[in-house]
Each structure stands twice: as C-alpha cells, then as structure tokens.
Design a protein around this motif. Structure first.
Motif, PDB file in Angstrom:
ATOM      1  N   THR A 179      67.788  28.903  58.381  1.00  0.00           N
ATOM      2  CA  THR A 179      67.131  29.032  57.417  1.00  0.00           C
ATOM      3  C   THR A 179      65.698  29.538  58.023  1.00  0.00           C
ATOM      4  OG1 THR A 179      67.689  26.365  56.596  1.00  0.00           O
ATOM      5  CG2 THR A 179      65.129  27.176  56.423  1.00  0.00           C
ATOM      6  N   PHE A 180      65.294  29.419  59.131  1.00  0.00           N
ATOM      7  CA  PHE A 180      64.072  29.992  59.628  1.00  0.00           C
ATOM      8  C   PHE A 180      64.239  31.669  60.420  1.00  0.00           C
ATOM      9  CE2 PHE A 180      63.430  25.570  59.176  1.00  0.00           C
ATOM     10  CZ  PHE A 180      62.352  25.611  58.443  1.00  0.00           C
ATOM     11  N   LEU A 181      65.568  31.842  60.997  1.00  0.00           N
ATOM     12  CA  LEU A 181      65.578  32.956  61.631  1.00  0.00           C
ATOM     13  C   LEU A 181      66.476  34.004  61.292  1.00  0.00           C
ATOM     14  CD1 LEU A 181      65.935  31.303  65.176  1.00  0.00           C
ATOM     15  CD2 LEU A 181      63.926  32.179  64.443  1.00  0.00           C
ATOM     16  N   ALA A 182      67.170  33.738  59.899  1.00  0.00           N
ATOM     17  CA  ALA A 182      68.192  34.437  59.179  1.00  0.00           C
ATOM     18  C   ALA A 182      67.558  35.609  58.803  1.00  0.00           C
ATOM     19  CB  ALA A 182      68.731  34.006  58.166  1.00  0.00           C
ATOM     20  N   PRO A 183      67.814  37.011  58.874  1.00  0.00           N
ATOM     21  CA  PRO A 183      67.143  38.171  58.421  1.00  0.00           C
ATOM     22  C   PRO A 183      67.105  38.019  56.901  1.00  0.00           C
ATOM     23  CG  PRO A 183      69.385  38.781  58.834  1.00  0.00           C
ATOM     24  CD  PRO A 183      69.152  37.038  59.477  1.00  0.00           C
ATOM     25  N   PRO A 184      65.884  38.580  56.381  1.00  0.00           N
ATOM     26  CA  PRO A 184      65.941  38.954  54.989  1.00  0.00           C
ATOM     27  C   PRO A 184      67.117  39.455  54.340  1.00  0.00           C
ATOM     28  CG  PRO A 184      64.361  40.249  55.938  1.00  0.00           C
ATOM     29  CD  PRO A 184      64.897  39.417  57.087  1.00  0.00           C
ATOM     30  N   PRO A 185      67.308  39.219  53.017  1.00  0.00           N
ATOM     31  CA  PRO A 185      68.090  40.016  52.254  1.00  0.00           C
ATOM     32  C   PRO A 185      67.937  41.588  52.159  1.00  0.00           C
ATOM     33  CG  PRO A 185      67.303  37.928  51.104  1.00  0.00           C
ATOM     34  CD  PRO A 185      66.620  38.009  51.799  1.00  0.00           C
ATOM     35  N   ASP A 186      68.861  42.127  52.568  1.00  0.00           N
ATOM     36  CA  ASP A 186      68.918  43.717  52.148  1.00  0.00           C
ATOM     37  C   ASP A 186      68.774  44.031  50.750  1.00  0.00           C
ATOM     38  OD1 ASP A 186      69.062  46.311  52.296  1.00  0.00           O
ATOM     39  OD2 ASP A 186      71.171  46.383  53.337  1.00  0.00           O
ATOM     40  N   PRO A 187      67.576  44.725  50.533  1.00  0.00           N
ATOM     41  CA  PRO A 187      67.472  44.940  48.961  1.00  0.00           C
ATOM     42  C   PRO A 187      68.286  46.019  48.432  1.00  0.00           C
ATOM     43  CG  PRO A 187      65.499  45.764  50.537  1.00  0.00           C
ATOM     44  CD  PRO A 187      66.439  44.809  51.339  1.00  0.00           C
ATOM     45  N   ASN A 188      68.811  46.816  49.442  1.00  0.00           N
ATOM     46  CA  ASN A 188      69.504  47.725  48.934  1.00  0.00           C
ATOM     47  C   ASN A 188      71.150  47.448  49.233  1.00  0.00           C
ATOM     48  OD1 ASN A 188      67.344  49.788  48.943  1.00  0.00           O
ATOM     49  ND2 ASN A 188      67.333  49.876  51.323  1.00  0.00           N
ATOM     50  N   ALA A 189      71.386  46.370  49.385  1.00  0.00           N
ATOM     51  CA  ALA A 189      72.639  45.887  49.153  1.00  0.00           C
ATOM     52  C   ALA A 189      73.447  46.001  47.862  1.00  0.00           C
ATOM     53  CB  ALA A 189      72.786  44.442  49.819  1.00  0.00           C
ATOM     54  N   PRO A 190      74.679  46.418  47.760  1.00  0.00           N
ATOM     55  CA  PRO A 190      75.293  46.344  46.499  1.00  0.00           C
ATOM     56  C   PRO A 190      75.536  44.825  46.046  1.00  0.00           C
ATOM     57  CG  PRO A 190      76.834  46.917  48.029  1.00  0.00           C
ATOM     58  CD  PRO A 190      75.628  46.718  48.897  1.00  0.00           C
ATOM     59  N   PRO A 191      75.387  44.832  44.727  1.00  0.00           N
ATOM     60  CA  PRO A 191      75.630  43.454  44.211  1.00  0.00           C
ATOM     61  C   PRO A 191      77.102  42.906  44.400  1.00  0.00           C
ATOM     62  CG  PRO A 191      75.524  45.148  42.058  1.00  0.00           C
ATOM     63  CD  PRO A 191      75.094  45.887  43.502  1.00  0.00           C
ATOM     64  N   TRP A 192      77.167  41.511  44.497  1.00  0.00           N
ATOM     65  CA  TRP A 192      78.394  40.885  44.641  1.00  0.00           C
ATOM     66  C   TRP A 192      79.323  41.273  43.303  1.00  0.00           C
ATOM     67  CZ3 TRP A 192      79.073  39.186  49.461  1.00  0.00           C
ATOM     68  CH2 TRP A 192      80.481  38.718  49.647  1.00  0.00           C
ATOM     69  N   PRO A 193      80.485  41.691  43.559  1.00  0.00           N
ATOM     70  CA  PRO A 193      81.446  42.131  42.310  1.00  0.00           C
ATOM     71  C   PRO A 193      81.202  40.975  41.433  1.00  0.00           C
ATOM     72  CG  PRO A 193      82.435  42.618  44.489  1.00  0.00           C
ATOM     73  CD  PRO A 193      81.266  41.852  44.954  1.00  0.00           C
ATOM     74  N   ALA A 194      81.357  41.237  40.100  1.00  0.00           N
ATOM     75  CA  ALA A 194      81.168  40.175  39.209  1.00  0.00           C
ATOM     76  C   ALA A 194      82.596  39.699  39.029  1.00  0.00           C
ATOM     77  CB  ALA A 194      80.974  41.209  37.703  1.00  0.00           C
ATOM     78  N   GLY A 195      82.555  38.315  38.859  1.00  0.00           N
ATOM     79  CA  GLY A 195      83.446  37.454  38.460  1.00  0.00           C
ATOM     80  C   GLY A 195      84.434  36.858  39.991  1.00  0.00           C
ATOM     81  N   LEU A 196      83.861  37.201  41.109  1.00  0.00           N
ATOM     82  CA  LEU A 196      84.509  36.868  42.190  1.00  0.00           C
ATOM     83  C   LEU A 196      83.245  35.702  42.923  1.00  0.00           C
ATOM     84  CD1 LEU A 196      85.707  40.011  43.830  1.00  0.00           C
ATOM     85  CD2 LEU A 196      87.080  38.287  42.660  1.00  0.00           C
ATOM     86  N   PRO A 197      83.784  34.474  43.484  1.00  0.00           N
ATOM     87  CA  PRO A 197      82.891  33.843  44.427  1.00  0.00           C
ATOM     88  C   PRO A 197      82.108  34.591  45.436  1.00  0.00           C
ATOM     89  CG  PRO A 197      85.202  33.402  44.760  1.00  0.00           C
ATOM     90  CD  PRO A 197      85.213  34.355  43.659  1.00  0.00           C
ATOM     91  N   HIS A 198      81.117  34.212  45.534  1.00  0.00           N
ATOM     92  CA  HIS A 198      80.237  34.537  46.607  1.00  0.00           C
ATOM     93  C   HIS A 198      80.371  33.989  47.840  1.00  0.00           C
ATOM     94  CE1 HIS A 198      76.822  35.853  48.875  1.00  0.00           C
ATOM     95  NE2 HIS A 198      76.561  37.049  48.100  1.00  0.00           N
ATOM     96  N   VAL A 199      81.315  34.408  48.712  1.00  0.00           N
ATOM     97  CA  VAL A 199      81.816  33.742  49.917  1.00  0.00           C
ATOM     98  C   VAL A 199      81.135  34.678  51.074  1.00  0.00           C
ATOM     99  CG1 VAL A 199      83.673  32.920  51.100  1.00  0.00           C
ATOM    100  CG2 VAL A 199      83.751  33.106  48.772  1.00  0.00           C
TER     101      VAL A 199
END
Length: 271
Positions: A179-199
């Motif tokens: 919660t407190f030490l995780a790095p922020p999300p990468d704004p340049n990361a590609p979106p997760w493939p549509a229709g697939l569970p985000h794992v």
C-alpha cells in the motif's frame, strides 16, 4: 509451608503463561485486522472492492482462524478448558477449509494468468508468487496435524498452534508494504488486453521482509521461554528454524523449473 509456596508458585507460573499466550494471540489478531484494513476491509466497506466470491470466502476463512486462535487462548486463560476442548473441532474444520480455499484461489489465479493473450511474463510471475502461498500452506498443515497429535502435551500443543499462526502473518504485513511502498503505476504501460482478467503478482522478494517481520513474534515467544523455563522449547527451535528456512528460500524456490511446473499443474485444477 514450603509445599504451599511451591503450589502457589506453580499456579502463578501457569497464570503468567496463559496471559502471555492471550497477548500473543491478541497481537496476531491485531496484525491480521490492521494488515488487511487498507486493501480489503476499508475498500469492502466503501463498496470499492471487486473480486470473485471465492476470494471473499478465502478472506473469511483465514480471518476466522486468527479470531478462533484468540478465542481459544482466552478460554484457557479464563479457566474454561472444557469449552476450549469442545470448540477444538471447529479448528480442524477451519484448517480443512483453509487448505481447500487457498488451493482453489491459487489454481484460479494461475489459470487466469495462463490464458492466451495475457501479457508476456504474467503466467511466470503469478506461478512464482504462488509459492509464497502454497509454501506457507505446506508448512501450516503439518504443524497443525502435529498440534493435534500433541493434544495431551499442552506445552507442545500451544506452541505449535502459535508457530502455525505466526507463519501466516507475512500476508497482512505485506499489505502495508504494497500500500505505502509500491511504486506508482507506469503511465506508459500498455492497457491490459480487453476481455482478460487483470492478474498480476509482485516480485517474490517483496514477500520476504514482511515474513521476517512476522517472525519477530516467534523471537518474543522464545525469549519468554528462555526467561520462564531456561531455554526455548524444541517446537520453537526446530519449527522456527524450518519456518525461517522457508522464508529465506522463497525467491530461488519460486523461480525454479520444478516449482513452475508444479504451479502450472495446480492451475490446471481450475479447468
């Protein structure tokens, strides 16, 4: 007179031991509640937590164990030993349910991560992190079975149950790290493939430090043993040594080809 003093001393020692285990159980319960507060309890209360029903069952079963452990130590401390023994069967049911539900959740996550189209490395990362959970379960179950075998040896029994519970504390402690030490999300990361569970799973090494922090409670118990009985009980020395080895070898085991193959087989259980 000397006999009376000895009896009083023994009773005082028993009372002190019972109070100590209540405090230890209280600490385990508090760590579980506080640990899961930012990632589960608060989001759930605010309607922001979305997960499969099995995940909620998983949380209920595991939390019920620490609540059960606290209740059982409190019953003994208040002299309700018969009630403690009567409710003991519930502990067997909880651990049985724990084994089933943990395996089910891990199997589901590995299966989801292995679906065609998932980003590269997702399946390998999820299979690796599955060792943190399954490895912990592989420690918990034998320790609990041994605690049942040692029911008539109260000194060993209560230490085995404490050892088992302490081994579970890495998970709630890790939630605060994430919660407190995780790095922020990468704004340049590609979106997760549509229709697939985000794992996704964090690197296994992030689970090592929280597990070792949880182990501090076992050190406290060993120090208490040293002060009250002159040496730590063999349960702490042998069981604690095995637990420490498990925690220190998380990374190499999780990335080994053997475990990757076993985790893939567990994933196939989900169909």
């Amino acid at each position: 007179m000397f006999v009376g003093e000895a009896v009083l001393g023994t009773r005082a020692g028993v009372g002190s031991s019972r109070r100590f285990y209540v405090w230890m159980a209280s600490a385990c319960l508090a760590i579980a509640v506080v640990g899961f507060m930012p990632t589960y309890f608060l989001p759930l209360a605010q309607g922001r937590f979305r997960a499969e029903p099995i995940v909620h069952i998983h949380g209920l079963v595991l939390f019920s164990w620490v609540a059960f452990f606290f209740t059982q130590t409190w019953l003994v401390a208040t002299g309700r030993t018969l009630a403690h023994r009567t409710w003991g069967m519930l502990g067997i049911a909880i651990v049985t349910a724990m084994t089933c539900v943990i395996t089910a959740v891990v199997s589901m996550r590995v299966a989801q991560a292995s679906l065609p189209g998932q980003p590269a490395g997702t399946a390998e990362g999820v299979r690796a992190f599955a060792w943190v959970t399954i490895g912990g379960l592989a420690f918990i179950v034998p320790v609990f079975i041994l605690a049942i075998v040692k029911l008539k040896d109260s000194e060993a029994h209560k230490r085995l149950i404490l050892l088992m519970t302490v081994s579970m504390l890495g998970a709630p402690i890790a939630r605060w790290f994430l919660t407190f030490l995780a790095p922020p999300p990468d704004p340049n990361a590609p979106p997760w493939p549509a229709g697939l569970p985000h794992v996704a799973a964090p690197p296994v090494f992030v689970a090592v430090t929280p597990a070792l922090i949880g182990d501090i409670l076992l050190v406290v118990a060993m120090v208490y043993d040293w002060r009250t009985r002159g040496r730590p009980h063999p349960v702490y020395l042998i069981g604690g040594g095995i637990m420490l080895l498990l925690h220190l070898t998380m990374v190499p085991v999780s990335n080994s080809p053997a475990w990757q193959a076993i985790a893939a087989a567990i994933g196939r259980l989900a169909g």
